[in-house]
Enzyme design. Structure first.
Site, PDB file in Angstrom:
ATOM      1  N   GLU A 286       0.785  -1.227   0.000  1.00 22.48           N
ATOM      2  CA  GLU A 286       0.000   0.000   0.000  1.00 22.48           C
ATOM      3  C   GLU A 286       0.817   1.277   0.000  1.00 22.48           C
ATOM      4  O   GLU A 286       0.534   2.208   0.760  1.00 22.48           O
ATOM      5  CB  GLU A 286      -0.922  -0.025   1.227  1.00 22.48           C
ATOM      6  CG  GLU A 286      -0.211   0.030   2.607  1.00 22.48           C
ATOM      7  CD  GLU A 286       0.195  -1.323   3.183  1.00 22.48           C
ATOM      8  OE1 GLU A 286       0.383  -2.283   2.398  1.00 22.48           O
ATOM      9  OE2 GLU A 286       0.323  -1.418   4.412  1.00 22.48           O
ATOM     10  N   HIS A 310      -8.161  -3.967  -0.991  1.00 20.35           N
ATOM     11  CA  HIS A 310      -7.367  -4.111   0.226  1.00 20.35           C
ATOM     12  C   HIS A 310      -6.311  -2.996   0.324  1.00 20.35           C
ATOM     13  O   HIS A 310      -6.227  -2.298   1.334  1.00 20.35           O
ATOM     14  CB  HIS A 310      -6.701  -5.495   0.243  1.00 20.35           C
ATOM     15  CG  HIS A 310      -5.835  -5.741   1.435  1.00 20.35           C
ATOM     16  ND1 HIS A 310      -6.284  -6.429   2.542  1.00 20.35           N
ATOM     17  CD2 HIS A 310      -4.556  -5.379   1.712  1.00 20.35           C
ATOM     18  CE1 HIS A 310      -5.314  -6.475   3.439  1.00 20.35           C
ATOM     19  NE2 HIS A 310      -4.249  -5.853   2.956  1.00 20.35           N
ATOM     20  N   GLU A 311      -5.540  -2.831  -0.729  1.00 22.33           N
ATOM     21  CA  GLU A 311      -4.469  -1.818  -0.669  1.00 22.33           C
ATOM     22  C   GLU A 311      -5.054  -0.410  -0.579  1.00 22.33           C
ATOM     23  O   GLU A 311      -4.509   0.452   0.100  1.00 22.33           O
ATOM     24  CB  GLU A 311      -3.522  -1.958  -1.867  1.00 22.33           C
ATOM     25  CG  GLU A 311      -2.889  -3.343  -2.055  1.00 22.33           C
ATOM     26  CD  GLU A 311      -2.315  -3.980  -0.792  1.00 22.33           C
ATOM     27  OE1 GLU A 311      -1.903  -3.259   0.138  1.00 22.33           O
ATOM     28  OE2 GLU A 311      -2.290  -5.228  -0.732  1.00 22.33           O
ATOM     29  N   HIS A 314      -5.964   0.436   2.933  1.00 20.93           N
ATOM     30  CA  HIS A 314      -4.821   0.855   3.748  1.00 20.93           C
ATOM     31  C   HIS A 314      -4.603   2.373   3.727  1.00 20.93           C
ATOM     32  O   HIS A 314      -3.904   2.911   4.590  1.00 20.93           O
ATOM     33  CB  HIS A 314      -3.537   0.189   3.253  1.00 20.93           C
ATOM     34  CG  HIS A 314      -3.261  -1.164   3.847  1.00 20.93           C
ATOM     35  ND1 HIS A 314      -3.206  -1.387   5.205  1.00 20.93           N
ATOM     36  CD2 HIS A 314      -3.000  -2.357   3.259  1.00 20.93           C
ATOM     37  CE1 HIS A 314      -2.910  -2.676   5.424  1.00 20.93           C
ATOM     38  NE2 HIS A 314      -2.794  -3.289   4.258  1.00 20.93           N
ATOM     39  N   GLU A 333      -3.646  -4.567   9.514  1.00 20.94           N
ATOM     40  CA  GLU A 333      -4.161  -5.557   8.563  1.00 20.94           C
ATOM     41  C   GLU A 333      -5.591  -6.027   8.872  1.00 20.94           C
ATOM     42  O   GLU A 333      -6.379  -6.236   7.949  1.00 20.94           O
ATOM     43  CB  GLU A 333      -3.207  -6.747   8.456  1.00 20.94           C
ATOM     44  CG  GLU A 333      -1.834  -6.379   7.891  1.00 20.94           C
ATOM     45  CD  GLU A 333      -1.856  -5.793   6.485  1.00 20.94           C
ATOM     46  OE1 GLU A 333      -2.873  -5.951   5.775  1.00 20.94           O
ATOM     47  OE2 GLU A 333      -0.852  -5.159   6.104  1.00 20.94           O
ATOM     48  N   ASP A 390       8.294  -9.631  10.348  1.00 15.94           N
ATOM     49  CA  ASP A 390       7.762 -10.485   9.295  1.00 15.94           C
ATOM     50  C   ASP A 390       7.050 -11.722   9.846  1.00 15.94           C
ATOM     51  O   ASP A 390       6.132 -12.253   9.224  1.00 15.94           O
ATOM     52  CB  ASP A 390       8.923 -10.959   8.429  1.00 15.94           C
ATOM     53  CG  ASP A 390       8.724 -10.572   7.002  1.00 15.94           C
ATOM     54  OD1 ASP A 390       8.102  -9.533   6.769  1.00 15.94           O
ATOM     55  OD2 ASP A 390       9.199 -11.320   6.131  1.00 15.94           O
ATOM     56  N   TYR A 398      -4.557 -10.706   9.969  1.00 13.95           N
ATOM     57  CA  TYR A 398      -5.514 -10.420   8.910  1.00 13.95           C
ATOM     58  C   TYR A 398      -6.905 -10.954   9.246  1.00 13.95           C
ATOM     59  O   TYR A 398      -7.882 -10.213   9.292  1.00 13.95           O
ATOM     60  CB  TYR A 398      -5.060 -11.071   7.594  1.00 13.95           C
ATOM     61  CG  TYR A 398      -3.867 -10.407   6.952  1.00 13.95           C
ATOM     62  CD1 TYR A 398      -2.586 -10.621   7.445  1.00 13.95           C
ATOM     63  CD2 TYR A 398      -4.016  -9.577   5.852  1.00 13.95           C
ATOM     64  CE1 TYR A 398      -1.482 -10.015   6.859  1.00 13.95           C
ATOM     65  CE2 TYR A 398      -2.918  -8.971   5.247  1.00 13.95           C
ATOM     66  CZ  TYR A 398      -1.663  -9.192   5.753  1.00 13.95           C
ATOM     67  OH  TYR A 398      -0.581  -8.590   5.164  1.00 13.95           O
TER      68      TYR A 398
HETATM   69  N1  BES Z   1       1.000  -4.434   3.807  1.00 11.50           N
HETATM   70  C1  BES Z   1       0.782  -5.716   3.284  1.00 11.50           C
HETATM   71  C2  BES Z   1       2.029  -6.396   2.814  1.00 11.50           C
HETATM   72  C3  BES Z   1       3.101  -6.564   3.876  1.00 11.50           C
HETATM   73  C4  BES Z   1       2.800  -6.898   5.174  1.00 11.50           C
HETATM   74  C5  BES Z   1       4.426  -6.427   3.515  1.00 11.50           C
HETATM   75  C6  BES Z   1       3.815  -7.049   6.117  1.00 11.50           C
HETATM   76  C7  BES Z   1       5.427  -6.579   4.443  1.00 11.50           C
HETATM   77  C8  BES Z   1       5.119  -6.893   5.758  1.00 11.50           C
HETATM   78  C9  BES Z   1      -0.241  -5.698   2.144  1.00 11.50           C
HETATM   79  O1  BES Z   1      -1.247  -4.766   2.316  1.00 11.50           O
HETATM   80  C10 BES Z   1      -0.931  -7.037   2.123  1.00 11.50           C
HETATM   81  O2  BES Z   1      -1.572  -7.349   3.079  1.00 11.50           O
HETATM   82  N2  BES Z   1      -0.793  -7.775   1.038  1.00 11.50           N
HETATM   83  C11 BES Z   1      -1.451  -9.037   0.859  1.00 11.50           C
HETATM   84  C12 BES Z   1      -2.678  -8.804   0.047  1.00 11.50           C
HETATM   85  C13 BES Z   1      -3.916  -9.347   0.473  1.00 11.50           C
HETATM   86  C14 BES Z   1      -4.219  -9.708   1.850  1.00 11.50           C
HETATM   87  C15 BES Z   1      -5.103  -8.965  -0.339  1.00 11.50           C
HETATM   88  C16 BES Z   1      -0.524  -9.953   0.093  1.00 11.50           C
HETATM   89  O3  BES Z   1       0.545  -9.502  -0.325  1.00 11.50           O
HETATM   90  O4  BES Z   1      -0.823 -11.109  -0.078  1.00 11.50           O
HETATM   91 ZN    ZN Z   2      -2.520  -5.364   3.918  1.00 10.69          ZN
END
Ligand code: BES
Ligand code: ZN
Length: 617
Positions: A286, A310-311, A314, A333, A390, A398
């Site tokens: 995002e 989703h993005e 954010h 999340e 991470d 989520y």
């Molecule tokens: N912000 C996250 C990606 C992220 C989280 C990167 C933690 C690094 C550390 C992003 O918004 C996300 O949640 N992406 C998901 C998408 C989905 C849930 C629709 C993905 O990448 O799968």
């Molecule tokens: Zn996310």
């Protein structure tokens, strides 16, 4: 353990030789942070002027980061740095002393810079190195058009410090300007006001006037084009992808309107998406004003665009109201999944929204099961001491986060819940919230005024999923399950029963194969539906997982799995498949593929899989 000892030593050291302590305000503005060396209560960065050169031949970024600081009479300022070469540092234009602290595998190093009590700016001259984790340099073969190289950054959670020396805590907020020099045949874009066309000299100027957290600093460089969807939304992609991206994401404006109708004005003016090469390690990221996205969501039928919702969500939950520390990651999340599902409902109806929610519900169940020996990892509020943030990026934040909010919504009623959330975003705009701060806000503004008794503490501080969870139902999924069982019982596939099925129904159908499914069943399904060659990456991924689980080798599926793993670096997909190999005692097979695919992965994906498969370079 190593990290804790190190941090402790550092703490003792800083306290024993820290004469700035007197300068700390009585109620510190910034809470304690496990994942940053910065001490923003004494001196904090407020604005960044970034002036960098992107050198594709050497694969380094080289330049100066100049910070305007808020200085509480401090004599030093501490930034985070990792795998950077620091050439020199200036305070208000004069060379000053600096020191790089001990190196920690996860956190990198403290960059301590000597300043005086009235210093207003510090400038760091630096270079990235071949180890810099945020950057992925791609050769032309790894791009869509195959003619030019590509570079993108990934900052979240603590990787920005590996391409810019910075106070890398989500509590920090900075505005920025940047000047970025790239080869003249390429275009640069950032999480900022962006160009729509290439410049002749390869020099790009950016401004980001809304204060953002450092993990949202982002840059992509490639042979890019722009195509507007509306006056404030549009897509960036390589030439061969631009039209596909444009039609896939043609509902972007409608999504922004739906989001604004729910929770208030979009505060970032522009909402664009850049479609990156397939090695991008996430579905989406995002980055403000410019979401970074995987090309694997371009299915041709808009069936995977909840990722865009989703993005976009954010832009409120995360970018506007930010988790104070990575222990509070669920605030980013969980709220975003809730908001995403609401946007999808507004655009496409309850059926689709509930199917998305139920797929998440199943992910959550599997995640809780996977953590059965580490139940504390299933709490919403995490304790990530000694852990990489991470590790918190899983279905708990989520989907348990989502379920908590949905349960609250169903308890108080949608109208009150929406008013509450709208107020929450407005009250906390451009600032950070801790889990405790949220619970306070929830009690004061929703639960107490409505006399509602709710097991908030159980949801947030206890493992597992509480009894009072909202029950999500979907007729479509019930039907898919019935049809699946019929096909298996009758040993015949009646394709008329699956007419008009959506991607979500297919995913549900495939994921819910019984343990006892036979090779003949799988062959029959593949013959009827050709899952092995599905162009929908989500359907393909869950099918490949089942092929691995159930030793299915028909239709040349093994080759497809290998090709998929070599081409796609999206961590969720890649780790699901490698995890399946591991679970089924097929680590040798996994390693044979991984040796070929690893060079295509961004460090965040490679690190996860290295650890999973016990791989050492
Ligand atoms: N912000 C996250 C990606 C992220 C989280 C990167 C933690 C690094 C550390 C992003 O918004 C996300 O949640 N992406 C998901 C998408 C989905 C849930 C629709 C993905 O990448 O799968
Ligand atoms: Zn996310």
């Amino acid at each position: 353990m190593k990290t804790r000892t190190l941090l402790y030593a550092l703490l003792v050291l800083t306290f024993s030789c820290n004469d700035d302590k007197k300068a700390e305000p009585t109620t510190p503005k910034y809470v304690e942070e496990l994942h940053s060396y910065a001490k923003p209560n004494t001196s904090a960065i407020k604005h960044l002027d970034l002036d960098i050169d992107v050198n594709f031949d050497k694969q380094i970024i080289d330049g100066v980061a100049t910070y305007t600081i808020e200085n509480n009479n401090a004599t030093e300022i501490v930034l985070d740095a990792k795998f950077l070469n620091i050439a020199s540092v200036e305070a208000d234009g004069q060379n000053t002393e600096f020191e790089l602290g001990a190196f920690d595998e996860q956190l990198g190093q403290a960059l301590t810079i000597k300043i005086s009590e009235d210093t207003k700016t510090v400038a760091v001259h630096y270079q990235t190195t071949s180890k810099t984790e945020a950057l992925q340099w791609l050769n032309p073969q790894q791009t869509a058009d195959k003619t030019h190289p590509f570079l993108f950054t990934q900052g979240q959670a603590i990787l920005t410090r590996s391409w810019i020396p910075i106070q890398d805590s989500p509590q920090i907020r900075i505005t920025y300007n940047a000047t970025v020099k790239v080869p003249s045949e390429l275009m640069a874009v950032m999480s900022a006001q962006n160009p729509k066309e290439k410049t002749a000299d390869g020099v790009y100027k950016f401004t980001m006037n809304q204060p953002i957290s450092p993990y949202l600093m982002a840059l992509a460089v490639g042979d890019l084009e722009y195509k507007a969807v509306s006056h404030r939304t549009g897509v960036y992609a390589e030439k061969s992808m631009i039209d596909k991206a444009h039609s896939e994401f043609s509902d972007m404006e409608k999504m922004v309107v739906a989001a604004e109708n729910l929770y208030g004005a979009y505060d970032w003016e522009q909402f664009d998406v850049i479609v990156l090469p397939p090695s991008f390690p996430f579905g989406g990221m995002e980055n403000p004003r410019l979401t970074f996205a995987t090309p694997t969501v371009i299915a041709g039928d808009k069936s995977l665009t909840s990722l865009i919702a989703h993005e976009l969500a954010h832009s409120w939950s995360g970018n506007l109201v930010t988790n104070a520390t990575w222990n509070d990651f669920w605030l980013n999340e969980g709220f975003t999944v809730y908001f995403e599902v609401r946007i999808m409902e507004a655009l496409y109806g309850k059926d689709r929204a509930n199917m998305i929610a139920l797929i998440g519900r199943q992910d959550l169940e599997e995640e809780v099961e996977g953590f059965k020996d580490e139940p504390e990892m299933t709490k919403l509020k995490l304790d990530l001491s000694n852990k990489n943030p991470d590790d918190g990026m899983n279905s708990i934040a989520y989907d348990k986060g989502y379920l908590f909010l949905r349960t609250l919504e169903e308890t108080v009623g949608r109208e009150k819940f929406d008013a509450f959330l709208k107020g929450y975003f407005k009250t906390n705009a451009f600032s950070t919230v801790t889990t405790e701060g949220f619970i306070d806000y929830l009690n004061t503004n929703l639960l107490e005024p409505n006399n509602v008794d709710f097991n908030v503490n159980e949801w947030v501080y206890e493992p597992g999923v509480p009894e009072n969870q909202a029950k999500i139902v979907s007729d479509k999924f019930d039907n898919a399950e019935r049809v699946l069982n019929e096909f298996i019982a009758n040993k015949v596939v009646d394709v008329s029963k699956t007419k008009d099925w959506t991607t979500q129904e297919w995913v549900y159908f495939i994921r819910n194969f019984p343990e006892t499914i036979t090779t003949e069943d799988l062959e029959r399904f593949d013959k009827a539906f050709n899952f092995t060659n599905s162009s929908n990456t989500h359907i393909a991924m869950v099918w490949y997982e089942q092929a691995i689980n159930h030793d299915y080798h028909g239709n040349n599926v093994d080759q497809n799995i290998e090709d998929f793993l070599i081409r796609v670096g999206r961590r969720w997909y890649v780790s699901t498949l490698f995890k399946a190999y591991k679970r089924n005692d097929k680590v040798d097979e996994a390693l044979a593929i991984y040796k070929k695919s690893r060079p295509n992965y961004h460090s965040v994906t490679a690190n996860t899989i290295d650890e999973m498969l016990g791989y050492n370079e």
